[in-house]
Design an enzyme around this catalytic site. Sequence first.
Site, PDB file in Angstrom:
ATOM      1  CG  ASP A 167      20.987  87.176 100.686  1.00 44.52           C
ATOM      2  OD1 ASP A 167      21.623  87.216 101.747  1.00 44.52           O
ATOM      3  OD2 ASP A 167      21.406  86.591  99.674  1.00 44.52           O
ATOM      4  CG  HIS A 198      25.021  86.143 102.074  1.00 46.13           C
ATOM      5  ND1 HIS A 198      23.846  85.893 101.391  1.00 46.13           N
ATOM      6  CD2 HIS A 198      25.818  85.073 101.850  1.00 46.13           C
ATOM      7  CE1 HIS A 198      23.928  84.722 100.788  1.00 46.13           C
ATOM      8  NE2 HIS A 198      25.119  84.198 101.048  1.00 46.13           N
ATOM      9  CB  SER A 353      25.839  82.062  98.845  1.00 43.81           C
ATOM     10  OG  SER A 353      24.853  81.741  99.782  1.00 43.81           O
TER      11      SER A 353
END
Length: 407
Positions: A167, A198, A353
Amino acid sequence: MAAIFRASLVAFATLASCTDASKLLGFENKRHIIPNSYIVALKEGLPERDFETHMAWVSDVHSANVALAGGASTSGVKHTFKINGWKGYSGSFDENTLHELITNENVDYIEPDRMSHIASLDRKFALETQRNAPSWGLGRVSHRQGNSRDYVYDSTAGEGVTVYSIDTGIDIKHPDFEGRASWGINTVDDIDEDGHGHGTHTSSTIVGKTYGVAKKAKIIAAKVYDARGRGPDSATLKAIEWAVDHAQKNNHTGKAAMNLSLVTDSPRAVNAVCTKAVEAGIFLAVAAGNDNRAVTNESPASADKVCTVGATRLGDQKAGFSNYGRLVALYAPGQSITAAFPNGRTGTISGTSMAAPHVCGVGATIMALEGVTPQKLCDRLKQLAHPSVRNPGPNTTNKLLYNGSGQ
């Protein structure tokens, strides 16, 4: 840049007309191509000695062609990959070098390297209960009915399982991780922090004390995306290679998971290494994508042996953005999910996600509790899941993630 990009397409057209075009994959899709950058996959089972000989040959060919051109316009090999029997490399090569790569007997296929991106839309049990959990997804995955905000989970909570986060990195100092998060590798830049948020958010959903599913598992950051949430597919391949190697060297295989909340446009190579990672003993939870269409060539969602996850919203409806189709293994909460953000903050964002980390966390919990192998874990999760998703999409499962709490 536009001129360079057009030149690379002209080079491809010329090469395809005079070489074995069957080795050139994905060049017709022009999206996000990095000019003159390629991922080269070698034939399955290539011996190590032949691999080393091939890499020396590539270096010599590149150097000779740079000299002929009067100077370096391309940099040559950047990464080499050896992932559970799959071998390859990535780099920047001119047209003459690419022509020689295509005709080499050891080369299986060549894909353009591309910029890929995260898959979010915004910025007999000993049971324990987290009352009024701050993220609705926690309550949802631990109850058959969707009317509870309490998170009920087995007290093992993923203890003994190691998770690899592929990520944007992790803010490992965030209190939600309680010291269970660490840095592993950075394949995209030289900034060992999560400049986007994120990766911290997805990791918090997997293992966080407050926002997480598997509250005792450990997580390791493999940073492949920058502060914009973008990075080359070759960076993702290198991070997966590192994670597999780390798991094997540290005896984590069989009790390891990997979360890939991302979408790439280099399906052959990325899919191949994801399948190899599962075969090596790592469970892979991957995002289905956010285009509200059937999963077909999206990678790694279309890879064999991974657990592909669609997203739901409150009320057990498929989230409007979520991809669907026969390759989706199950759904999990993915809209308006609250979790940790860098610098001690929290954030609420949406996307497949956010759904995949719920599956990764429940997977870690089931691995720790039942000893299910990573290769069989997705089937076990589908067995536990309940048929609650309304309007899941054509030819798509209606199974919603459930941790088997008995509630």
